[in-house]
Design an enzyme around this catalytic site. Structure first.
Site, short mmCIF file in Angstrom:
data_model
loop_
_atom_site.label_atom_id
_atom_site.label_comp_id
_atom_site.label_asym_id
_atom_site.label_seq_id
_atom_site.Cartn_x
_atom_site.Cartn_y
_atom_site.Cartn_z
N ASP A 126 0.83 -1.22 0.00
CA ASP A 126 0.00 0.00 0.00
C ASP A 126 0.86 1.26 0.00
O ASP A 126 0.37 2.36 -0.28
CB ASP A 126 -0.97 0.00 1.20
N TYR A 153 12.24 2.95 -0.62
CA TYR A 153 11.59 1.63 -0.65
C TYR A 153 10.29 1.68 -1.46
O TYR A 153 10.09 0.91 -2.41
CB TYR A 153 11.30 1.14 0.78
N LYS A 157 9.24 -0.14 -5.08
CA LYS A 157 8.10 -1.06 -5.22
C LYS A 157 7.13 -0.53 -6.29
O LYS A 157 6.60 -1.29 -7.10
CB LYS A 157 7.36 -1.23 -3.89
#
Ligand code: NAD
Ligand code: DAU
Length: 343
Positions: A126, A153, A157
């Site tokens: 999410d 990060y 993603k």
């Protein structure tokens, strides 16, 4: 069915391996893991002798190695959990996140294109949606919420997600993507909030809460995440993104207090320290799509899941004490040593 599960020696990947071997006794599960600091072979010891299980130590960025494995195994599906997963580490050293999370994903998908695949599933987060303000509890992340990342990060993603969707559109690769909220449960590496606080509290060490501890996360028991992925790879529609979350929003400080209460430790152990850079305020998933299309609902209530998790860490001290007695100490001293106490 022959399924390659990458990152299966990590937290969620290992729980997924256990779930699949138990639920589908006629499936072959091939776990690919580079065994970075976050991967632990001892986690998989209960399945190592299972005739339907194979462990392969391999970096997903190693194109030659990945292609060789596809030639040996002819997988029907790939479920990609392998990633650098800790936000704080990405803030200290972004490069490895770009390498594993983006390039590694591309290598896996190239192998799927070259050798053919029934499904490539990308396990995402999410965090690709960025964050929501604390004063707007009416807002949630939907599958069409724009990508808007905060940390190296989450950016890595999100980049991987975009690449996965591009391989679907350009090459017709049969992909699905899932974006899940914060997981908790057995075998989570003790650098993450819940196991770190459990381990510190048990050792009567300070509990370092970033800032005021008012940031909100939407917690889901790991087993419920695994069941959702199982549904998506079997029944989900190719080319689609599915959000996974249990509508269980909690402030960090309340989680830490709950851990103190459960372990009968004093709240005076709590120490407010320098905040995480770029700290996301609130995550909140709307899981309507996966519920309506695939019938998924979380089964474990947080009040039960957190008790089970604390009990697991109490019963499996050897697993995490081994981890925190090694290289992790240097990480902890470096990461937390430079944080100032602010309250
Ligand atoms: P983890 O850090 O516990 O495990 C990651 C695993 O990947 C480790 O076993 C590690 O050895 C392996 N790995 C790392 N780099 C590799 C490489 N180059 N090649 C092969 N293996 C490699 O992570 P986790 O918390 O289990 O997360 C798994 C996946 O789920 C990640 O993709 C993460 O982004 C995603 N996710 C996690 C959460 C969460 O709350 N933990 C929530 C949503 C999504
Ligand atoms: O939302 C999904 C994401 O959840 C996953 O994609 C990530 O892989 C996973 O690590 C997790 O990210 P978070 O940053 O939310 O998790 P973490 O456990 O690191 O931190 C949870 C919250 O607790 C966050 O607001 C920061 C805070 N925190 C964390 C640590 C480690 C503290 O206050 N103190 C700490 O020592």
């Amino acid at each position: 069915m022959n399924i390659i599960v990458t990152g299966g020696a990590g937290f969620i990947g290992s729980n997924f391996v256990f779930h699949m071997l138990e639920k589908y006794p006629d499936y072959r599960i091939v776990c690919v893991d580079a065994l970075t600091y976050a991967g632990n072979l001892s986690t998989l010891k209960s399945v190592m002798d299972n005739k339907n299980f194979r462990f392969v130590k391999l970096d997903i960025c190693d194109r030659e190695g990945v292609y060789k494995l596809f030639e040996e195994e002819h997988p029907d599906m790939v479920v990609n959990f392998a990633a650098e997963s800790h936000v704080d580490r990405s803030i200290e050293n972004p490069e490895i996140f770009l390498q594993t999370n983006i390039i590694g994903t591309a290598v896996l998908m190239d192998a799927c294109r070259k050798y053919g695949i029934k499904r490539y599933h990308q396990v995402s987060t999410d965090e690709v949606y960025g964050d929501l303000p604390l004063d707007r509890p009416d807002l949630f992340f939907h599958e069409d919420t724009p990508i808007h990342t905060s940390s190296p990060y989450s950016t890595s993603k999100a980049s991987a997600d975009l690449l996965v969707m591009a391989y679907h559109r350009t090459y017709g690769l049969p992909v699905t993507v899932s974006r899940c909220s914060n997981n908790y449960g057995p075998y989570q590496f003790p650098e993450k909030l819940i196991p770190l606080m459990i381990a510190n509290a048990l050792a009567d060490k300070k509990l370092p809460v970033y800032g005021e501890g008012l940031n909100v996360r939407d917690w889901l028991y790991v087993g419920d995440h695994c069941k959702a992925i199982d549904l998506i790879i079997h029944k989900g529609t190719v080319g689609e993104v599915y959000n996974i979350g249990g509508h269980n929003e909690m402030k960090n400080i309340d989680i830490v207090k709950l851990i103190c209460e459960n372990l009968q430790k004093p709240e005076s152990l709590i120490e407010h320290v320098t905040d995480r850079k770029g700290h996301d305020q609130r995550y909140a998933i709307d899981p309507t799509k996966i519920h309506n299309e695939l019938g998924w609902l979380p089964e474990t209530m947080f009040k039960d899941g957190i008790k089970m998790t604390i009990q697991w860490y109490l019963d499996n001290k050897e697993w995490w004490e081994n981890i925190i007695s090694g290289e992790y100490q240097n990480y902890y001293n470096e990461m937390y040593g430079k944080k100032e106490v602010i309250g």
